[in-house]
Enzyme design. Structure first.
Site, mmCIF file in Angstrom:
data_model
loop_
_atom_site.group_PDB
_atom_site.id
_atom_site.type_symbol
_atom_site.label_atom_id
_atom_site.label_comp_id
_atom_site.label_asym_id
_atom_site.label_seq_id
_atom_site.Cartn_x
_atom_site.Cartn_y
_atom_site.Cartn_z
ATOM 1 C CD GLN A 95 -1.021 0.001 3.770
ATOM 2 O OE1 GLN A 95 -1.006 0.860 4.563
ATOM 3 N NE2 GLN A 95 -1.866 -1.204 4.010
ATOM 4 C CG HIS A 97 -0.767 5.594 3.537
ATOM 5 N ND1 HIS A 97 -1.889 4.867 3.531
ATOM 6 C CD2 HIS A 97 0.140 4.901 4.059
ATOM 7 C CE1 HIS A 97 -1.694 3.923 4.244
ATOM 8 N NE2 HIS A 97 -0.322 3.746 4.649
ATOM 9 C CD GLU A 132 0.866 3.993 7.746
ATOM 10 O OE1 GLU A 132 -0.305 3.787 7.398
ATOM 11 O OE2 GLU A 132 1.780 3.259 7.095
ATOM 12 C CG HIS A 262 4.203 1.018 3.400
ATOM 13 N ND1 HIS A 262 3.892 2.483 2.840
ATOM 14 C CD2 HIS A 262 3.240 0.815 4.295
ATOM 15 C CE1 HIS A 262 2.705 2.811 3.363
ATOM 16 N NE2 HIS A 262 2.430 2.004 4.428
ATOM 17 N NE ARG A 281 -6.232 -2.303 1.922
ATOM 18 C CZ ARG A 281 -7.301 -1.386 1.925
ATOM 19 N NH1 ARG A 281 -8.145 -0.935 0.959
ATOM 20 N NH2 ARG A 281 -7.657 -0.936 3.224
HETATM 21 ZN ZN LIG Z 1 0.421 2.153 5.418
#
Ligand SMILES: [Zn+2]
Length: 409
Positions: A95, A97, A132, A262, A281
């Site tokens: 995935q 972001h 993240e 990642h 994804r």
């Molecule tokens: Zn993630």
């Protein structure tokens, strides 16, 4: 201050032991426990004592007192970060972001198209980016960021798989972010008939490589085999050939900025992120995959594993993982109940909302108003309006993570 009970997410990739052990519950747990959320995300907010109400309800009732006027002015009346403990028994999806700009645009576009917020095919569930930071509690394995092309070329050569030759040619002819984009795009959109030949050939090559006792890319290729077994025929197996294979020891972290591709593979970690659900994804999952949208947000610039590690600064017992994200700052604090090896206590007088998540032993928080004990697997909410606290180890060794909203410089 309020004691928080986290919300458990029972995703199938979760561990039946790690989160139960953390909370001192019997193991194995009846169901996989993947994530323990400590935050005010509408999807699964933490429960706040003493009334046992949602932390979201607590904040909504008085954002100025709970978050502070500075935080409200910057982010509106909601907690801008979410903390999680995650425990991966099996790999999570591949995935990335979006950036803030991409999230705003995508959210507006899907709203205009009339896609329901909770529809499975919805990509953008809010208008926020989702950087993240993950810090390992146990040994933690992940794939993250595109590897330097020179090394990937070496890996593909050493595999000695004839079916890979045209793809090796693509990256060798353009050993940079453009070549990575071309190769990843080709693989992730490969027609099924081609995929059905290429993936098994790659897996055979990996078996042969490991059988020859070669070591340089052994970790990378073991991961490729593991993914090939879990997700047969998934193009994410090929993507794993292009990504850095990351190993973290407890206390080490990696930071995923917008567009970083990642997949977490195994281990337990504490994660802090902007309070968003925006995930694009690319495979290794039964969930919704939108390759076209993923390709729009991916950052193909190669990175080295050390480029993903946040700078860590030490302030007494506090290890701060530095990132430039406005929504959060996370640190790890280890206290020694005997006071012999490390400080026995630490005091916090930072304004703004804070969450402390205890991951080992127990801590005691004392303010002029009250005293509260927080055990491993639980957390505490400190509102902007709360008095300053002193945190003391109430076990021989106590470890906790602290999430705050950084004060703008
Ligand atoms: Zn993630």
């Amino acid at each position: 201050m309020r004691l928080l009970t986290g919300a458990i997410r029972p995703y199938a990739w979760g561990s039946r032991t790690a989160l139960a052990e953390l909370r001192g519950e019997p193991t194995p747990s009846p169901h996989p426990e993947a994530e323990l959320w400590f935050g005010a995300h509408p999807g699964d907010p933490a429960t706040a004592a003493p009334e046992n109400i949602s932390l979201l309800t607590v904040i909504d009732a008085d954002p100025d007192v709970q978050l502070g006027a500075v935080c409200v002015a910057e982010f509106g009346g909601r907690l801008p970060f979410l903390m999680k403990v995650l425990a991966a028994e099996e790999p999570l999806s591949l995935q990335a972001h979006p950036s803030s700009e991409q999230a705003r645009e995508g959210f507006a576009r899907e709203n205009a198209a009339g896609i329901a917020l909770n529809a499975p095919e919805r990509n953008y569930r809010d208008d926020s980016h989702k950087p993240e930071l993950v810090v390992a509690l146990t040994e933690f394995e992940a794939l993250a960021g595109f590897r330097e092309p020179a090394e990937t070329i070496e890996l593909l050569r050493l595999l000695q798989v004839a079916e890979l030759d045209p793809y090796l040619g693509m990256i060798a002819g353009e050993p940079d972010s453009q070549g990575l984009r071309a190769l990843f795009t080709t693989w992730i959109t490969l027609p099924e008939a081609l995929l059905a030949r290429l993936v098994p050939a790659v897996l055979d090559g990996a078996v042969a490589y490991l059988g020859r006792g070669e070591t340089r890319f052994a970790a990378e290729l073991k991961t490729v085999l593991q993914l090939g077994e879990a997700y047969p025929g998934d193009p994410g197996v090929l993507a794993a050939l292009l990504l850095n294979r990351i190993h973290l020891n407890p206390g080490q972290g990696i930071f995923m900025s917008a567009g970083n591709l990642h997949a977490y593979l195994s281990g337990s970690a504490v994660e802090i992120m902007a309070n968003s659900d925006n995930v694009l994804r690319g495979g290794l999952t039964p969930k919704h995959v939108d390759v076209a949208e993923l390709l729009k947000v991916l950052d193909f610039h190669p990175v080295r594993p050390e480029d993903l590690a946040p700078r860590v600064s030490e302030l007494g017992a506090e290890q701060i993982y530095e990132t430039s994200v406005p929504e959060f700052r996370m640190s790890r604090i280890e206290l020694d109940g005997t006071g012999m090896l490390r400080p026995e206590s630490i005091s916090f007088d930072m304004p703004g909302p804070q969450i402390l998540v205890c991951v080992q032993g127990a801590i005691e928080l004392r303010s002029t108003a009250e005293t509260l004990t927080v055990r491993s697997g639980a957390a505490v909410w400190l509102a902007d309006g709360d008095p300053d606290v002193v945190v003391r180890a109430s076990s021989a060794r106590a470890v906790f993570f602290r999430g705050i909203v950084p004060v703008p410089a």
